[in-house]
Scaffold this active site. Structure first.
Site, PDB file in Angstrom:
ATOM      1  N   CYS A 134       0.809  -1.225   0.000  1.00  0.00           N
ATOM      2  CA  CYS A 134       0.000   0.000   0.000  1.00  0.00           C
ATOM      3  C   CYS A 134       0.841   1.274   0.000  1.00  0.00           C
ATOM      4  O   CYS A 134       0.298   2.367  -0.119  1.00  0.00           O
ATOM      5  CB  CYS A 134      -0.967   0.007   1.172  1.00  0.00           C
ATOM      6  SG  CYS A 134      -2.267  -1.234   0.999  1.00  0.00           S
ATOM      7  N   HIS A 151      -8.933   2.837  -5.104  1.00  0.00           N
ATOM      8  CA  HIS A 151     -10.071   2.117  -4.539  1.00  0.00           C
ATOM      9  C   HIS A 151     -11.355   2.740  -5.057  1.00  0.00           C
ATOM     10  O   HIS A 151     -11.395   3.926  -5.382  1.00  0.00           O
ATOM     11  CB  HIS A 151     -10.115   2.243  -3.006  1.00  0.00           C
ATOM     12  CG  HIS A 151      -8.951   1.665  -2.291  1.00  0.00           C
ATOM     13  ND1 HIS A 151      -8.796   0.318  -2.086  1.00  0.00           N
ATOM     14  CD2 HIS A 151      -7.877   2.257  -1.713  1.00  0.00           C
ATOM     15  CE1 HIS A 151      -7.679   0.104  -1.407  1.00  0.00           C
ATOM     16  NE2 HIS A 151      -7.105   1.267  -1.166  1.00  0.00           N
ATOM     17  N   HIS A 203     -12.176  10.746  -8.140  1.00  0.00           N
ATOM     18  CA  HIS A 203     -11.153  10.728  -9.188  1.00  0.00           C
ATOM     19  C   HIS A 203     -10.005  11.695  -8.880  1.00  0.00           C
ATOM     20  O   HIS A 203      -9.549  12.443  -9.748  1.00  0.00           O
ATOM     21  CB  HIS A 203     -11.764  11.005 -10.567  1.00  0.00           C
ATOM     22  CG  HIS A 203     -12.511   9.828 -11.079  1.00  0.00           C
ATOM     23  ND1 HIS A 203     -13.809   9.548 -10.685  1.00  0.00           N
ATOM     24  CD2 HIS A 203     -12.155   8.832 -11.916  1.00  0.00           C
ATOM     25  CE1 HIS A 203     -14.218   8.446 -11.292  1.00  0.00           C
ATOM     26  NE2 HIS A 203     -13.226   7.982 -12.044  1.00  0.00           N
ATOM     27  N   GLU A 252     -12.779   0.965   2.170  1.00  0.00           N
ATOM     28  CA  GLU A 252     -11.838   0.887   1.045  1.00  0.00           C
ATOM     29  C   GLU A 252     -12.172  -0.286   0.135  1.00  0.00           C
ATOM     30  O   GLU A 252     -11.951  -0.234  -1.067  1.00  0.00           O
ATOM     31  CB  GLU A 252     -10.408   0.730   1.545  1.00  0.00           C
ATOM     32  CG  GLU A 252      -9.828   1.987   2.118  1.00  0.00           C
ATOM     33  CD  GLU A 252      -8.332   1.867   2.370  1.00  0.00           C
ATOM     34  OE1 GLU A 252      -7.749   0.767   2.245  1.00  0.00           O
ATOM     35  OE2 GLU A 252      -7.744   2.903   2.712  1.00  0.00           O
TER      36      GLU A 252
END
Length: 119
Positions: free
Chosen positions: A22, A28, A66, A107
């Site tokens: 990560c 996600h 986004h 997530e």
């Protein structure tokens, strides 16, 4: 009573203070759950669903969807995302009949955080 509204957004991040996969850039499809607690007002509602949807879309999703979350949350863990959203949303939704009760940030379908303003 609790009023519940769900939203989703797509965003990218990387965890700079984490050792593991990560720490690399990834994304996600987040699920955001907003819960208000309150009592019915003169209109027999805790809070207008349409108004809550508008607020979250304009004040949260417009900033998050986004986007690269590290641009405005230095370590965008689910915990830090939840606190950020709470701090931004709580003053906007508070009325004499309702207040922000809980934020959930998911997530994945199986990994999320619940925050109730503890900090």
């Amino acid at each position: 009573m609790l009023l519940i509204k769900e939203f989703s957004f797509d965003a990218a991040h990387n965890l700079v203070h984490y050792k593991g996969k990560c720490e690399r850039l990834h994304g996600h499809t987040y699920r955001l759950v907003v819960k208000l607690q309150g009592q019915r007002g003169p209109d027999d509602m805790i809070y207008d669903f349409v108004e809550l949807k508008r607020l979250v879309q304009e004040e949260i999703l417009a900033e998050f969807d986004h986007r690269y979350l590290n641009d405005f949350i230095p370590q965008p863990t689910a915990e830090n995302i939840a606190v950020y959203i709470w701090n931004k949303l709580a003053p906007m939704v508070g009325t004499e009949y309702a207040h922000l009760y809980e934020i959930q940030v998911w997530e994945t379908a199986t990994s999320g955080i619940v925050y109730r303003g503890e900090e």
